[in-house]
Scaffold this motif. Structure first.
Motif, PDB file in Angstrom:
ATOM      1  N   LEU A   1      43.370  32.691  39.735  1.00 58.08           N
ATOM      2  CA  LEU A   1      42.397  32.340  39.564  1.00 58.08           C
ATOM      3  C   LEU A   1      41.333  31.112  40.589  1.00 58.08           C
ATOM      4  O   LEU A   1      40.629  31.320  40.469  1.00 58.08           O
ATOM      5  CB  LEU A   1      43.416  30.128  38.377  1.00 58.08           C
ATOM      6  CG  LEU A   1      42.595  29.229  38.144  1.00 58.08           C
ATOM      7  CD1 LEU A   1      41.792  30.088  37.054  1.00 58.08           C
ATOM      8  CD2 LEU A   1      43.484  28.567  37.985  1.00 58.08           C
ATOM      9  N   VAL A   2      42.059  31.465  42.181  1.00 54.57           N
ATOM     10  CA  VAL A   2      41.410  29.968  42.673  1.00 54.57           C
ATOM     11  C   VAL A   2      40.681  31.092  43.076  1.00 54.57           C
ATOM     12  O   VAL A   2      39.228  30.859  43.107  1.00 54.57           O
ATOM     13  CB  VAL A   2      42.712  30.653  43.977  1.00 54.57           C
ATOM     14  CG1 VAL A   2      41.672  30.575  44.992  1.00 54.57           C
ATOM     15  CG2 VAL A   2      43.798  29.363  43.526  1.00 54.57           C
TER      16      VAL A   2
ATOM     17  N   PHE B   1      38.823  34.071  40.716  1.00 54.25           N
ATOM     18  CA  PHE B   1      37.883  33.595  39.857  1.00 54.25           C
ATOM     19  C   PHE B   1      37.038  32.295  40.540  1.00 54.25           C
ATOM     20  O   PHE B   1      36.023  32.121  40.161  1.00 54.25           O
ATOM     21  CB  PHE B   1      38.633  33.000  38.760  1.00 54.25           C
ATOM     22  CG  PHE B   1      37.687  33.271  37.282  1.00 54.25           C
ATOM     23  CD1 PHE B   1      36.647  34.685  37.035  1.00 54.25           C
ATOM     24  CD2 PHE B   1      37.491  32.944  36.590  1.00 54.25           C
ATOM     25  CE1 PHE B   1      35.949  34.602  36.662  1.00 54.25           C
ATOM     26  CE2 PHE B   1      36.824  32.520  35.538  1.00 54.25           C
ATOM     27  CZ  PHE B   1      36.000  33.972  35.195  1.00 54.25           C
ATOM     28  N   ILE B   2      37.705  30.979  40.727  1.00 51.18           N
ATOM     29  CA  ILE B   2      36.798  30.319  40.787  1.00 51.18           C
ATOM     30  C   ILE B   2      35.731  29.658  42.240  1.00 51.18           C
ATOM     31  O   ILE B   2      34.382  29.079  41.823  1.00 51.18           O
ATOM     32  CB  ILE B   2      38.013  28.198  41.000  1.00 51.18           C
ATOM     33  CG1 ILE B   2      38.784  28.421  39.371  1.00 51.18           C
ATOM     34  CG2 ILE B   2      36.975  26.868  41.353  1.00 51.18           C
ATOM     35  CD1 ILE B   2      40.107  27.202  40.168  1.00 51.18           C
ATOM     36  N   ALA B   3      36.503  30.701  43.272  1.00 51.70           N
ATOM     37  CA  ALA B   3      35.867  30.996  44.149  1.00 51.70           C
ATOM     38  C   ALA B   3      34.057  31.373  44.275  1.00 51.70           C
ATOM     39  O   ALA B   3      33.027  31.361  44.569  1.00 51.70           O
ATOM     40  CB  ALA B   3      36.585  31.164  44.853  1.00 51.70           C
TER      41      ALA B   3
ATOM     42  N   LEU C   1      32.707  31.331  40.592  1.00 49.64           N
ATOM     43  CA  LEU C   1      31.549  31.267  39.822  1.00 49.64           C
ATOM     44  C   LEU C   1      30.797  30.055  40.519  1.00 49.64           C
ATOM     45  O   LEU C   1      30.042  29.491  40.438  1.00 49.64           O
ATOM     46  CB  LEU C   1      32.725  30.837  38.876  1.00 49.64           C
ATOM     47  CG  LEU C   1      33.821  31.031  37.744  1.00 49.64           C
ATOM     48  CD1 LEU C   1      34.377  29.783  37.097  1.00 49.64           C
ATOM     49  CD2 LEU C   1      32.327  31.371  36.898  1.00 49.64           C
ATOM     50  N   LEU C   2      32.333  29.594  42.052  1.00 47.94           N
ATOM     51  CA  LEU C   2      30.912  29.299  42.811  1.00 47.94           C
ATOM     52  C   LEU C   2      30.348  28.998  43.385  1.00 47.94           C
ATOM     53  O   LEU C   2      28.657  28.811  44.386  1.00 47.94           O
ATOM     54  CB  LEU C   2      31.593  28.122  43.292  1.00 47.94           C
ATOM     55  CG  LEU C   2      32.784  26.771  42.828  1.00 47.94           C
ATOM     56  CD1 LEU C   2      33.624  26.306  43.977  1.00 47.94           C
ATOM     57  CD2 LEU C   2      32.035  25.430  42.317  1.00 47.94           C
TER      58      LEU C   2
ATOM     59  N   VAL D   1      33.804  27.416  48.642  1.00 50.16           N
ATOM     60  CA  VAL D   1      34.394  28.661  48.458  1.00 50.16           C
ATOM     61  C   VAL D   1      34.590  28.996  49.557  1.00 50.16           C
ATOM     62  O   VAL D   1      35.457  30.059  49.353  1.00 50.16           O
ATOM     63  CB  VAL D   1      32.771  29.101  48.249  1.00 50.16           C
ATOM     64  CG1 VAL D   1      32.694  30.620  48.524  1.00 50.16           C
ATOM     65  CG2 VAL D   1      32.168  29.042  47.332  1.00 50.16           C
TER      66      VAL D   1
ATOM     67  N   LEU E   1      38.932  28.045  49.958  1.00 51.01           N
ATOM     68  CA  LEU E   1      39.428  29.082  48.193  1.00 51.01           C
ATOM     69  C   LEU E   1      39.607  30.269  48.474  1.00 51.01           C
ATOM     70  O   LEU E   1      40.343  31.301  47.922  1.00 51.01           O
ATOM     71  CB  LEU E   1      38.323  28.834  47.532  1.00 51.01           C
ATOM     72  CG  LEU E   1      38.416  27.302  46.666  1.00 51.01           C
ATOM     73  CD1 LEU E   1      37.263  27.070  45.440  1.00 51.01           C
ATOM     74  CD2 LEU E   1      40.006  26.415  46.154  1.00 51.01           C
TER      75      LEU E   1
ATOM     76  N   HIS F   1      43.320  32.108  48.335  1.00 54.32           N
ATOM     77  CA  HIS F   1      43.127  33.409  47.018  1.00 54.32           C
ATOM     78  C   HIS F   1      43.970  34.641  48.358  1.00 54.32           C
ATOM     79  O   HIS F   1      44.886  35.137  47.287  1.00 54.32           O
ATOM     80  CB  HIS F   1      42.196  33.677  46.519  1.00 54.32           C
ATOM     81  CG  HIS F   1      42.112  35.041  45.529  1.00 54.32           C
ATOM     82  ND1 HIS F   1      42.057  35.025  45.037  1.00 54.32           N
ATOM     83  CD2 HIS F   1      41.157  36.487  46.312  1.00 54.32           C
ATOM     84  CE1 HIS F   1      42.032  36.335  44.408  1.00 54.32           C
ATOM     85  NE2 HIS F   1      41.358  37.274  45.979  1.00 54.32           N
TER      86      HIS F   1
END
Length: 213
Positions: free
Chosen positions: A119-120, A122-124, A126-127, A158, A161, A165
């Motif tokens: 999840l972490v 994936f967020i990175a 997306l950013l 990013v 994160l 990760h």
């Protein structure tokens, strides 16, 4: 002071571009020669993830190096390095999405929610998308310099994160050597910005104040 002209800068950028493709060429070469090891998916995932972090660190290192060396031309490499960070991040994600989940979105999102380190990461990713999408000169003009700078400060989120990760992923194997090294480098690069953008201006402001009579 090394101050290359435009032709030399073009040559340097070409060399950096070709060098940045070497990790991909290595993976392709290993794939064709059956040298990806007993677990090819893990090898590709680890390699693309490592190179994402390498390029993130290199991108963040451009400004400190420019300040220390006074080589202002280094700034011309930052966009390319940042785009290669995004490129290897996409390859890292596609390895997970393709080989682990065979493009099944439902299964992928279940895995993302179930495992926090995914999840972490994936967020990175997306950013990173808006940063890559607005990296052109045209987008800088459309957004305006200040708004573009504020948007691209997402890189400061990013980076940590990406380290988190990596740390979380290695925690399952009780292997913290590489995440600690990456974390120390990332912390140094971010703290250097705090010093130059916050601490140093305050110190200069204090020095410029007239002494009390």
């Amino acid at each position: 002071m090394f101050n290359p002209d435009s032709r030399q800068i073009t040559v340097i950028k070409c060399v950096v571009f070709l060098a940045s493709l070497l990790p991909l060429a290595r993976l392709v070469g290993y794939g064709f020669t059956d040298r990806l090891g007993a677990n090819p998916i893990e090898f590709i995932t680890r390699s693309t993830g490592d190179w994402t972090l390498y390029f993130l660190c290199l991108t963040l290192a451009v400004t400190p190096l420019r300040r220390i060396s006074h080589w202002n031309w280094l700034i011309k490499l930052r966009r390319m390095l940042g785009l290669f960070a995004f490129f290897y991040a996409v390859l890292h994600f596609m390895t997970f999405f393709w080989f682990d989940h065979f493009f099944e979105l439902d299964e992928m999102f279940k895995d993302v929610v179930k495992r926090p380190f995914i999840l972490v990461g994936f967020i990175a990713l997306l950013l990173l998308i808006p940063l890559a999408a607005t990296s052109t000169n045209g987008m800088i003009r459309r957004l305006g310099g200040k708004r573009w700078q504020w948007l691209h400060r997402l890189i400061y989120l990013v980076g940590p994160l990406g380290i988190l990760h990596f740390w979380w992923m290695k925690a399952g194997k009780n292997d913290f050597a590489e995440p600690t090294l990456f974390g120390a480098i990332m912390a140094l690069l971010l703290l250097s910005r705090v010093y130059w953008n916050v601490v140093q201006p305050r110190m200069q402001k204090r020095r410029s104040k007239p002494a009390p009579v």
